[in-house]
Design a protein around this motif. Structure first.
Motif, PDB file in Angstrom:
ATOM      1  N   GLY A 125     -38.567 -10.987 132.785  1.00 29.61           N
ATOM      2  CA  GLY A 125     -38.759 -11.671 133.933  1.00 29.61           C
ATOM      3  C   GLY A 125     -39.781 -13.147 133.926  1.00 29.61           C
ATOM      4  N   ASP A 126     -40.213 -13.360 132.643  1.00 27.26           N
ATOM      5  CA  ASP A 126     -41.115 -14.280 132.549  1.00 27.26           C
ATOM      6  C   ASP A 126     -40.210 -15.672 132.035  1.00 27.26           C
ATOM      7  OD1 ASP A 126     -44.255 -15.299 132.482  1.00 27.26           O
ATOM      8  OD2 ASP A 126     -43.088 -15.964 130.542  1.00 27.26           O
ATOM      9  N   GLU A 127     -40.463 -16.644 132.610  1.00 32.32           N
ATOM     10  CA  GLU A 127     -39.895 -17.868 132.479  1.00 32.32           C
ATOM     11  C   GLU A 127     -40.020 -18.220 130.868  1.00 32.32           C
ATOM     12  OE1 GLU A 127     -39.690 -21.172 134.955  1.00 32.32           O
ATOM     13  OE2 GLU A 127     -39.518 -19.885 136.619  1.00 32.32           O
ATOM     14  N   LYS A 128     -41.395 -18.013 130.392  1.00 31.82           N
ATOM     15  CA  LYS A 128     -41.876 -18.495 129.188  1.00 31.82           C
ATOM     16  C   LYS A 128     -41.084 -17.523 128.129  1.00 31.82           C
ATOM     17  CE  LYS A 128     -46.136 -20.564 130.525  1.00 31.82           C
ATOM     18  NZ  LYS A 128     -46.239 -20.203 132.186  1.00 31.82           N
ATOM     19  N   ARG A 129     -41.046 -16.229 128.188  1.00 27.05           N
ATOM     20  CA  ARG A 129     -40.552 -15.173 127.482  1.00 27.05           C
ATOM     21  C   ARG A 129     -38.904 -15.570 127.486  1.00 27.05           C
ATOM     22  NH1 ARG A 129     -44.876 -12.264 129.177  1.00 27.05           N
ATOM     23  NH2 ARG A 129     -43.868 -11.283 131.174  1.00 27.05           N
ATOM     24  N   GLN A 130     -38.419 -15.891 128.472  1.00 30.07           N
ATOM     25  CA  GLN A 130     -36.907 -16.314 128.490  1.00 30.07           C
ATOM     26  C   GLN A 130     -36.619 -17.524 127.623  1.00 30.07           C
ATOM     27  OE1 GLN A 130     -36.200 -16.984 132.556  1.00 30.07           O
ATOM     28  NE2 GLN A 130     -36.761 -15.039 133.316  1.00 30.07           N
ATOM     29  N   ALA A 131     -37.652 -18.521 127.480  1.00 32.73           N
ATOM     30  CA  ALA A 131     -37.433 -19.579 126.544  1.00 32.73           C
ATOM     31  C   ALA A 131     -37.315 -19.246 125.110  1.00 32.73           C
ATOM     32  CB  ALA A 131     -38.711 -20.698 126.906  1.00 32.73           C
TER      33      ALA A 131
ATOM     34  N   ILE B 137     -34.217 -17.673 124.633  1.00 33.64           N
ATOM     35  CA  ILE B 137     -33.155 -18.486 124.470  1.00 33.64           C
ATOM     36  C   ILE B 137     -33.397 -19.116 122.998  1.00 33.64           C
ATOM     37  CG2 ILE B 137     -32.382 -20.582 125.274  1.00 33.64           C
ATOM     38  CD1 ILE B 137     -31.643 -18.185 127.096  1.00 33.64           C
ATOM     39  N   ARG B 138     -34.448 -19.461 122.472  1.00 30.44           N
ATOM     40  CA  ARG B 138     -34.585 -20.182 121.370  1.00 30.44           C
ATOM     41  C   ARG B 138     -34.064 -19.028 120.321  1.00 30.44           C
ATOM     42  NH1 ARG B 138     -33.630 -21.854 117.177  1.00 30.44           N
ATOM     43  NH2 ARG B 138     -34.870 -22.877 115.756  1.00 30.44           N
ATOM     44  N   LEU B 139     -34.437 -18.000 120.321  1.00 31.21           N
ATOM     45  CA  LEU B 139     -34.132 -16.833 119.248  1.00 31.21           C
ATOM     46  C   LEU B 139     -32.490 -16.815 119.582  1.00 31.21           C
ATOM     47  CD1 LEU B 139     -36.613 -14.209 119.661  1.00 31.21           C
ATOM     48  CD2 LEU B 139     -36.363 -15.778 117.693  1.00 31.21           C
ATOM     49  N   LEU B 140     -31.838 -16.780 120.454  1.00 28.27           N
ATOM     50  CA  LEU B 140     -30.363 -16.567 120.480  1.00 28.27           C
ATOM     51  C   LEU B 140     -29.686 -17.830 120.224  1.00 28.27           C
ATOM     52  CD1 LEU B 140     -29.951 -15.197 124.405  1.00 28.27           C
ATOM     53  CD2 LEU B 140     -29.257 -14.275 122.518  1.00 28.27           C
ATOM     54  N   GLU B 141     -30.408 -18.963 120.272  1.00 32.44           N
ATOM     55  CA  GLU B 141     -29.946 -20.192 119.302  1.00 32.44           C
ATOM     56  C   GLU B 141     -29.888 -20.052 117.798  1.00 32.44           C
ATOM     57  OE1 GLU B 141     -30.999 -23.201 123.062  1.00 32.44           O
ATOM     58  OE2 GLU B 141     -32.351 -23.188 121.093  1.00 32.44           O
TER      59      GLU B 141
ATOM     60  N   LYS C  92     -45.747 -15.154 105.878  1.00 34.37           N
ATOM     61  CA  LYS C  92     -44.897 -15.845 106.891  1.00 34.37           C
ATOM     62  C   LYS C  92     -44.193 -14.566 107.743  1.00 34.37           C
ATOM     63  CE  LYS C  92     -44.247 -19.818 104.381  1.00 34.37           C
ATOM     64  NZ  LYS C  92     -43.300 -20.782 103.538  1.00 34.37           N
ATOM     65  N   ASN C  93     -44.358 -14.607 109.282  1.00 34.02           N
ATOM     66  CA  ASN C  93     -43.698 -13.663 109.852  1.00 34.02           C
ATOM     67  C   ASN C  93     -42.402 -14.588 110.397  1.00 34.02           C
ATOM     68  OD1 ASN C  93     -45.390 -11.718 109.636  1.00 34.02           O
ATOM     69  ND2 ASN C  93     -46.627 -12.346 111.081  1.00 34.02           N
ATOM     70  N   PHE C  94     -41.168 -13.687 110.456  1.00 35.43           N
ATOM     71  CA  PHE C  94     -39.822 -14.280 111.009  1.00 35.43           C
ATOM     72  C   PHE C  94     -39.600 -13.307 112.135  1.00 35.43           C
ATOM     73  CE2 PHE C  94     -40.366 -16.070 106.636  1.00 35.43           C
ATOM     74  CZ  PHE C  94     -39.734 -17.248 106.768  1.00 35.43           C
ATOM     75  N   TYR C  95     -39.562 -13.798 113.427  1.00 34.65           N
ATOM     76  CA  TYR C  95     -38.962 -13.278 114.382  1.00 34.65           C
ATOM     77  C   TYR C  95     -37.719 -13.445 114.761  1.00 34.65           C
ATOM     78  CZ  TYR C  95     -44.068 -12.967 115.133  1.00 34.65           C
ATOM     79  OH  TYR C  95     -45.475 -12.675 114.933  1.00 34.65           O
ATOM     80  N   TYR C  96     -36.905 -12.313 115.478  1.00 34.79           N
ATOM     81  CA  TYR C  96     -35.705 -12.379 115.702  1.00 34.79           C
ATOM     82  C   TYR C  96     -35.390 -11.288 116.744  1.00 34.79           C
ATOM     83  CZ  TYR C  96     -35.781  -8.462 112.762  1.00 34.79           C
ATOM     84  OH  TYR C  96     -35.965  -7.064 112.138  1.00 34.79           O
ATOM     85  N   LEU C  97     -34.257 -11.329 117.386  1.00 38.26           N
ATOM     86  CA  LEU C  97     -33.883 -10.392 118.510  1.00 38.26           C
ATOM     87  C   LEU C  97     -33.684  -9.069 117.784  1.00 38.26           C
ATOM     88  CD1 LEU C  97     -31.593 -12.547 120.881  1.00 38.26           C
ATOM     89  CD2 LEU C  97     -33.877 -12.014 121.121  1.00 38.26           C
ATOM     90  N   ASN C  98     -34.154  -8.114 118.441  1.00 35.17           N
ATOM     91  CA  ASN C  98     -34.170  -6.839 117.842  1.00 35.17           C
ATOM     92  C   ASN C  98     -32.621  -6.275 117.816  1.00 35.17           C
ATOM     93  OD1 ASN C  98     -34.453  -4.137 117.003  1.00 35.17           O
ATOM     94  ND2 ASN C  98     -36.190  -3.744 118.457  1.00 35.17           N
ATOM     95  N   HIS C  99     -32.149  -5.849 116.795  1.00 33.25           N
ATOM     96  CA  HIS C  99     -30.758  -5.048 116.709  1.00 33.25           C
ATOM     97  C   HIS C  99     -30.442  -3.736 117.363  1.00 33.25           C
ATOM     98  CE1 HIS C  99     -30.745  -8.128 113.059  1.00 33.25           C
ATOM     99  NE2 HIS C  99     -30.257  -8.730 113.972  1.00 33.25           N
ATOM    100  N   GLU C 100     -31.784  -3.208 117.611  1.00 37.24           N
ATOM    101  CA  GLU C 100     -31.505  -1.915 118.352  1.00 37.24           C
ATOM    102  C   GLU C 100     -31.447  -2.117 119.803  1.00 37.24           C
ATOM    103  OE1 GLU C 100     -31.438   1.792 119.600  1.00 37.24           O
ATOM    104  OE2 GLU C 100     -31.916   1.405 117.367  1.00 37.24           O
ATOM    105  N   THR C 101     -30.418  -1.739 120.308  1.00 38.59           N
ATOM    106  CA  THR C 101     -30.023  -1.799 121.884  1.00 38.59           C
ATOM    107  C   THR C 101     -30.139  -0.957 122.796  1.00 38.59           C
ATOM    108  OG1 THR C 101     -27.682  -1.320 121.308  1.00 38.59           O
ATOM    109  CG2 THR C 101     -28.280  -3.832 121.218  1.00 38.59           C
TER     110      THR C 101
END
Length: 106
Positions: A16-22, A25-29, A73-82
């Motif tokens: 629900g937070d716009e900053k988290r949505q941003a 979106i960046r991770l989706l890109e 270094k930490n690399f962040y990505y969208l969790n593959h667990e759905t």
């Protein structure tokens, strides 16, 4: 229904937070699926490093984002667990079913 809504509440709050949505979106890109570092998210969102870290913590707790470490270094990505997405889909299906039944009875 109350339990199902409680089960998805952290997920919904995180989304629900716009900053988290941003950040999402960046991770989706990200086309390489290798994850991105906080510095790249700063450029994409305009948020400070502490703000990004705060939002990433919330997204990790909601099981939306995961990370991997390479040395320091930490690399962040969208969790593959759905699992959380599946819970939300199930809840929305229940809500839609109830609403459809109520509209037929009206």
């Amino acid at each position: 229904m109350k339990k199902e809504l409680t089960d998805v509440s952290d997920f919904l709050i995180a989304l629900g937070d716009e900053k988290r949505q941003a950040i999402i979106i960046r991770l989706l890109e990200e086309e390489t699926c290798q994850g991105i570092q906080v510095g790249e998210m700063i450029e994409a969102t305009g948020l400070s490093r502490p703000a990004i870290s705060h939002h990433l913590k919330i997204l990790r707790q909601a099981k939306i984002v995961a990370y991997r470490s390479e040395g320091t270094k930490n690399f962040y990505y969208l969790n593959h667990e759905t699992t959380e997405i599946s819970k939300l889909q199930h809840f929305l299906t229940q809500v839609t079913t109830i609403m459809t039944q109520e509209s037929r009875n009206a």
